[in-house]
Motif scaffolding. Structure first.
Motif, PDB file in Angstrom:
ATOM      1  N   GLY A 144       0.850  -1.190   0.000  1.00  0.00           N
ATOM      2  CA  GLY A 144       0.000   0.000   0.000  1.00  0.00           C
ATOM      3  C   GLY A 144       0.878   1.229   0.000  1.00  0.00           C
ATOM      4  N   THR A 145       0.226   2.380  -0.091  1.00  0.00           N
ATOM      5  CA  THR A 145       0.983   3.627  -0.046  1.00  0.00           C
ATOM      6  C   THR A 145       0.236   4.619   0.840  1.00  0.00           C
ATOM      7  OG1 THR A 145       1.047   3.231  -2.420  1.00  0.00           O
ATOM      8  CG2 THR A 145       2.373   5.067  -1.574  1.00  0.00           C
ATOM      9  N   PHE A 146       0.996   5.288   1.629  1.00  0.00           N
ATOM     10  CA  PHE A 146       0.415   6.364   2.427  1.00  0.00           C
ATOM     11  C   PHE A 146       0.805   7.674   1.780  1.00  0.00           C
ATOM     12  CE2 PHE A 146       1.116   9.351   6.060  1.00  0.00           C
ATOM     13  CZ  PHE A 146      -0.224   9.555   6.344  1.00  0.00           C
ATOM     14  N   ARG A 147      -0.204   8.450   1.355  1.00  0.00           N
ATOM     15  CA  ARG A 147       0.094   9.689   0.651  1.00  0.00           C
ATOM     16  C   ARG A 147      -0.473  10.879   1.411  1.00  0.00           C
ATOM     17  NH1 ARG A 147       0.538   7.700  -4.858  1.00  0.00           N
ATOM     18  NH2 ARG A 147      -0.337   5.607  -4.807  1.00  0.00           N
ATOM     19  N   VAL A 148       0.292  11.925   1.391  1.00  0.00           N
ATOM     20  CA  VAL A 148      -0.232  13.172   1.942  1.00  0.00           C
ATOM     21  C   VAL A 148      -0.264  14.181   0.816  1.00  0.00           C
ATOM     22  CG1 VAL A 148       0.136  15.025   3.583  1.00  0.00           C
ATOM     23  CG2 VAL A 148       0.680  12.689   4.229  1.00  0.00           C
ATOM     24  N   PHE A 149      -1.418  14.863   0.663  1.00  0.00           N
ATOM     25  CA  PHE A 149      -1.561  15.832  -0.418  1.00  0.00           C
ATOM     26  C   PHE A 149      -1.454  17.248   0.134  1.00  0.00           C
ATOM     27  CE2 PHE A 149      -3.434  11.964  -1.796  1.00  0.00           C
ATOM     28  CZ  PHE A 149      -3.148  11.878  -3.154  1.00  0.00           C
ATOM     29  N   GLU A 150      -1.090  18.122  -0.741  1.00  0.00           N
ATOM     30  CA  GLU A 150      -0.866  19.509  -0.345  1.00  0.00           C
ATOM     31  C   GLU A 150      -2.126  20.121   0.275  1.00  0.00           C
ATOM     32  OE1 GLU A 150       0.480  21.934  -3.565  1.00  0.00           O
ATOM     33  OE2 GLU A 150       0.500  23.683  -2.256  1.00  0.00           O
ATOM     34  N   GLU A 151      -3.250  19.938  -0.437  1.00  0.00           N
ATOM     35  CA  GLU A 151      -4.511  20.498   0.063  1.00  0.00           C
ATOM     36  C   GLU A 151      -4.829  19.973   1.456  1.00  0.00           C
ATOM     37  OE1 GLU A 151      -7.476  22.587  -1.157  1.00  0.00           O
ATOM     38  OE2 GLU A 151      -5.479  23.340  -1.683  1.00  0.00           O
ATOM     39  N   GLY A 152      -4.672  18.678   1.598  1.00  0.00           N
ATOM     40  CA  GLY A 152      -4.989  18.039   2.882  1.00  0.00           C
ATOM     41  C   GLY A 152      -4.181  18.651   3.991  1.00  0.00           C
ATOM     42  N   LEU A 153      -2.892  18.784   3.756  1.00  0.00           N
ATOM     43  CA  LEU A 153      -2.020  19.305   4.796  1.00  0.00           C
ATOM     44  C   LEU A 153      -2.364  20.743   5.137  1.00  0.00           C
ATOM     45  CD1 LEU A 153       0.310  18.279   6.499  1.00  0.00           C
ATOM     46  CD2 LEU A 153       1.874  19.390   4.911  1.00  0.00           C
ATOM     47  N   SER A 154      -2.591  21.551   4.070  1.00  0.00           N
ATOM     48  CA  SER A 154      -2.846  22.965   4.360  1.00  0.00           C
ATOM     49  C   SER A 154      -4.226  23.155   4.992  1.00  0.00           C
ATOM     50  CB  SER A 154      -2.679  23.824   3.102  1.00  0.00           C
ATOM     51  OG  SER A 154      -3.763  23.593   2.237  1.00  0.00           O
ATOM     52  N   THR A 155      -5.231  22.405   4.527  1.00  0.00           N
ATOM     53  CA  THR A 155      -6.550  22.541   5.160  1.00  0.00           C
ATOM     54  C   THR A 155      -6.467  22.138   6.626  1.00  0.00           C
ATOM     55  OG1 THR A 155      -7.417  21.775   3.061  1.00  0.00           O
ATOM     56  CG2 THR A 155      -9.001  22.035   4.834  1.00  0.00           C
ATOM     57  N   ALA A 156      -5.757  21.022   6.865  1.00  0.00           N
ATOM     58  CA  ALA A 156      -5.603  20.558   8.239  1.00  0.00           C
ATOM     59  C   ALA A 156      -4.962  21.644   9.089  1.00  0.00           C
ATOM     60  CB  ALA A 156      -4.759  19.296   8.284  1.00  0.00           C
ATOM     61  N   PHE A 157      -3.915  22.254   8.552  1.00  0.00           N
ATOM     62  CA  PHE A 157      -3.215  23.304   9.274  1.00  0.00           C
ATOM     63  C   PHE A 157      -4.143  24.481   9.565  1.00  0.00           C
ATOM     64  CE2 PHE A 157      -1.134  27.435   8.862  1.00  0.00           C
ATOM     65  CZ  PHE A 157      -0.263  27.380   9.925  1.00  0.00           C
ATOM     66  N   PHE A 158      -4.886  24.934   8.542  1.00  0.00           N
ATOM     67  CA  PHE A 158      -5.754  26.102   8.739  1.00  0.00           C
ATOM     68  C   PHE A 158      -6.852  25.822   9.764  1.00  0.00           C
ATOM     69  CE2 PHE A 158      -3.905  27.868   4.873  1.00  0.00           C
ATOM     70  CZ  PHE A 158      -3.782  29.190   5.259  1.00  0.00           C
ATOM     71  N   ILE A 159      -7.472  24.666   9.651  1.00  0.00           N
ATOM     72  CA  ILE A 159      -8.548  24.346  10.598  1.00  0.00           C
ATOM     73  C   ILE A 159      -8.007  24.339  12.017  1.00  0.00           C
ATOM     74  CG2 ILE A 159     -10.086  22.514  11.400  1.00  0.00           C
ATOM     75  CD1 ILE A 159     -10.676  21.845   8.571  1.00  0.00           C
ATOM     76  N   MET A 160      -6.838  23.715  12.174  1.00  0.00           N
ATOM     77  CA  MET A 160      -6.312  23.578  13.513  1.00  0.00           C
ATOM     78  C   MET A 160      -5.942  24.934  14.103  1.00  0.00           C
ATOM     79  SD  MET A 160      -4.033  20.545  14.764  1.00  0.00           S
ATOM     80  CE  MET A 160      -2.439  21.056  15.292  1.00  0.00           C
TER      81      MET A 160
END
Lengths: 321, 287, 268
Positions: free
Chosen positions: A152-168
């Motif tokens: 399998g592969t674990f991927r992190v996407f740019e949008e995901g990371l930045s949205t996560a950051f902004f929400i937090m």
């Protein structure tokens, strides 16, 4: 119940304490809106920095605010993880190949069991949990020998990371701001401020004074009611109600044995209180003079201007960018 | 020894985590039968806290309490096998306000609630309700009434019947007569005395009323700022020194007796624990 | 001049038996009149009727010559204050200061005057150092004193103490009674409603209620010694007077001792 930190006034002395509650309430709303509108990464960090410095210059113990944040840590953490895992828009910025082999699965389970067995003894639970999660990913990544079930592969996407950051960060800022408000404002002042801020609602036939009276009486009686609930629990425990144990059916009876006396006593109380208030010439809806008055100081004007400037700046930069 | 306090201390914390010592170094024994104890002390002296240790509602933060052989201590609190319920059946605690416990639809059900929690059958619990309502001086017609439509004195009686129905060996009552008129007060005190005499139970009464102490108690415990300062007979308690040091009210009987002795320049021989005794003695002295 | 006049007043709670039955009594300005009665004798109902918290089914109530009605009830409440039984259930404010202010805010007293009165009456009941305290930090007796200050600040002429000491410890009770004495000396009409004889000894007159009716109303001296009347209303003689009664019954004649017992009963 002893650990409720959010919403508690802590006596102190700083410019935040001497500000008018109306200012604090309006500024809170304005700054919250601003925090929601910020789009740039740099601005967000600056905002976080500014709010933190507000804490420091306002002589508010950071520990108190952290204690206020703690119950919400799980929520913050969960939204963060959720965004990272499921938001798959934008560029891939991090790819981690995973190997599900017999050995790696076994090792992962072992790590999880170890975490479960030891978590009670560790002080920084959240950090420990994070380390465990990282360890499990590491196990799946590095152990690629033994019988292989799948890859399998674990991927992190740019949008995901930045949205996560902004929400937090937004959530953290909002919690910090509201904690500042409640720590530095007495409930009575807060209530009075709320009443005045909401006064325009009078136009639509909402009696803000009555609402304020209700809130003030609620504030007055919450400690009394908690104390009462505790005594009722003890009285029923004396009659063999075991609040720790019991089947579902017993639980229902236990709760009834608590709630019925609570209701009866509260009704009696409100009846008595209504009589006492009426006997002291209280008439709902009649004009009253007030002991507490709010005084607008220059500090308040400054705070107001700064808050609105901050909001304007955020809006302008949003439009321009 | 039914209840044994060994160097018991209890500290509680307020919302800011500041500690207050409610009990300090209490050592005390209470027998299973034959005792009629009053527990007195000013508001905040730790009386109620002490009483709540007697049926393990509170766990001491220092020392230990043995209740019918079960040890209650801070260290033992984590023991999952420790069952507190059997203790609460043996030591019945009646709270000051009956409103804290009454909740069932009928008086009968409410009285039966306690015994049923301790595994007594439905039928047996009903039997006990019938028996206990009589003991507290109400008749069986009350059993089908709602506990919420009773007068203050009747509610008190029902709440006491609810504890008695658990058939405890020891009965502890927190200010049972406060707010009652003189007739109601005297009637209820007689009920407690009968429970003590006829059912052979130890009764512990928390009170502010020194007349109750002097007239009924065989033994008095005086609490002062968390300390047990007196444990003995009521007759020796009201010496001038104690009255002054502990800010005690002198019981009316003693006050009047002393005043009359002084006025008439006589000494009345023997104890006069109630009105009738005192009046008879005065009569003798004057004839 | 009568400050309170009650004429043929009857009251029945919804679907219940009659709480007050054709009660008449009048109370003079500056008088101290105790209303004695057993639990359920209707004595608390009477106090609620006087300030218009309940409306009588028949009869009239006049305060200072004003007949109580929906349109005059506010005037009457300016003249008569009540301290209720439960100290916790009448504390409206979040702090002592707020609680004393409550009635003044309702009367629309101007703020500077309000502050002045709060401080003055807080000092009067010895609660000045506690002005910023919250109710859960106060004892029952202290809360009752705050309630008294709250009423005094409204400058009422009459104060009803509706079993105001029933839930207090002996010290708290003694303090409240002390204020009754002081206030009465200063001209306030005091009406304690109670079943404690010790609270009634200081009064000028006593009205004994039984089952909603006035059993007897007379000078204190006569009622305090009236064993039959008191016992009919579940009350009891004060101990020295019980002894005096015993002496009378047994033909023991000792006037100086009787006088001594009378004085003893008055001094509690």
């Amino acid at each position: 119940m002893k650990n409720i930190v959010i919403g508690r006034y802590v006596p102190g002395n700083s410019f935040l304490y001497s500000m008018d509650p109306r200012t604090k309430l309006i500024a809170l709303i304005v700054l919250m809106v601003a925090a929601f509108l910020i789009q740039s990464f740099a601005h967000m960090l600056v905002a976080l920095l500014l709010v933190t410095s507000l804490l420091i210059f306002g002589k508010i113990s950071v520990k108190r605010v952290y204690l206020g944040l703690r119950p919400l840590m799980f929520l913050l953490f969960f939204t963060f993880i959720f965004q990272i895992l499921f938001n798959q828009e934008g560029d891939e910025i991090f790819v981690l190949p995973l190997h599900y082999t017999a050995l790696s699965i076994f090792a992962a389970v072992a790590v999880a069991v170890f975490w479960f067995a030891t978590k009670k003894r560790v002080r920084f639970k959240l950090l420990y949990f994070l380390i465990t999660v990282v360890a499990i990913f590491a196990v799946f990544h590095f152990i690629d020998f033994g019988f292989l079930f799948a890859r399998g592969t674990f991927r992190v996407f740019e949008e995901g990371l930045s949205t996560a950051f902004f929400i937090m960060v937004r959530l953290i800022i909002i919690i910090m701001l509201s904690t500042i408000l409640t720590i530095t404002t007495k409930p009575t002042d807060l209530n009075l401020g709320l009443e005045r801020v909401l006064k325009p609602l009078g136009i639509v036939r909402i009696n803000t004074e009555e609402i304020a009276m209700i809130i003030s009486i609620a504030l007055r009686y919450i400690p009394t009611l908690l104390d009462e609930a505790n005594k009722i629990m003890l009285a029923q425990a004396s009659r063999g109600v075991d609040f720790q144990e019991g089947k579902l059916k017993d639980k229902v009876v236990q709760i009834i044995s608590l709630l019925v006396p609570m209701f009866i006593i509260s009704f009696q109380r409100s009846d008595d209180l209504a009589n006492a208030m009426e006997a002291r010439s209280f008439v709902p809806g009649q004009p009253r003079t007030r002991l507490h008055v709010l005084t607008w100081k220059r500090l308040d004007t400054v705070a107001m201007v700064v808050s609105f400037l901050a909001l304007t700046f955020v809006i302008v930069s949003r439009v321009v960018l | 020894m039914a209840i044994k306090f060994e160097r018991v201390g209890y500290e509680y914390q307020d919302i800011d985590g500041k500690g207050y010592l409610a009990l300090a170094d209490i050592t005390l024994n209470i027998n299973k039968t034959g005792e009629f104890i009053t527990l007195i002390g000013e508001t905040g002296s730790g009386k109620s806290t002490l009483a709540q240790h007697m049926n393990a509602l509170l766990t001491p933060t220092e020392g230990r309490v043995h209740i019918f052989g079960v040890k209650i201590s801070r260290e033992g609190k984590k023991d999952k096998n420790l069952k507190l319920n059997p203790i609460r059946q043996k030591v019945g605690l009646v709270f000051q306000f009956p409103e804290y416990q009454l909740f069932e639809e009928t008086v009968g059900n409410d009285i039966a609630f306690g015994p049923k929690n301790f595994g007594v059958s439905e039928k047996e619990a009903e039997e006990r309700a019938k028996k206990m309502i009589n003991i507290v001086g109400l008749d069986e017609s009350y059993l089908s009434r709602s506990p919420f439509n009773l007068s203050g004195g009747e509610k008190k009686r029902v709440s006491i019947a609810g504890i008695l129905a658990m058939e405890p060996d020891i009965l502890v009552l927190d200010e049972p007569t406060s707010g009652l008129d003189p007739l109601g007060r005297n009637a209820l005190l007689k009920v407690f005395y009968e429970i003590h005499q006829k059912l052979d139970k130890t009764v512990v009464i928390i009170t502010h009323d020194m007349n109750t102490v002097y007239e009924y108690a065989k033994r008095v415990l005086v609490m002062r700022e968390g300390n047990l300062v007196y444990d003995g007979a009521p007759t020796q308690l009201f010496s001038r020194k104690n009255v002054k040091n502990w800010n005690l009210d002198v019981p009316d009987i003693l006050k009047v007796r002393r005043a009359i002795e002084e006025k008439l320049g006589i000494t009345i021989e023997g104890e006069t624990r109630n009105k009738a005794d005192l009046m008879a003695k005065i009569g003798e002295a004057l004839r | 001049m009568s400050v309170i006049e009650i004429e043929n007043v009857s009251f029945t709670y919804h679907g219940d038996k009659r709480a007050l039955d054709n009660v008449s009594l009048s109370i003079e300005k500056g008088e101290w009149v105790s209303i004695l009665g057993h639990n359920g004798s209707g004595k608390s109902t009477l106090s609620k009727l006087i300030v218009g918290l309940l409306k009588p089914q028949s009869g009239t109530i006049r305060v200072d010559g004003i007949t109580l009605s929906a349109s005059t009830v506010r005037d009457i409440r300016k003249r008569v204050g009540i301290v209720f039984q439960n100290p916790d259930n009448q504390f409206v404010g979040v702090t002592v200061r707020d609680d004393i202010a409550f009635g003044l805010e309702n009367l629309q007293i101007e703020r500077p005057e309000m502050i002045e009165r709060i401080e003055h009456y807080a000092k009067k009941v010895d609660m000045y150092p506690y002005l910023n305290k919250e109710p859960h930090a106060l004892s029952g007796g202290q809360k009752q004193r705050v309630a008294i200050a709250g009423i005094l600040a409204m400058k009422t002429d009459v104060i009803i103490f509706d079993e105001a000491t029933a839930m207090l410890d002996p010290e708290g009770r003694e303090r409240v009674m002390e204020f009754m004495r002081t206030l009465n000396r200063e001209g306030t009409t005091i009406i304690p409603i109670t079943h404690e004889m010790k609270e009634a000894v200081m009064s000028d007159r006593i009205v004994v209620l039984k089952d909603g009716k006035v059993l007897k109303a007379d000078k204190s001296e006569n009622i305090l010694k009236d064993k039959e009347t008191l016992e009919r209303s579940n009350l009891e003689l004060l101990l020295p007077l019980e002894i005096m009664h015993y002496m009378n019954e047994n033909g023991i004649d000792n006037p100086s001792l009787k006088e001594f017992l009378w004085q003893l009963s008055l001094n509690g």
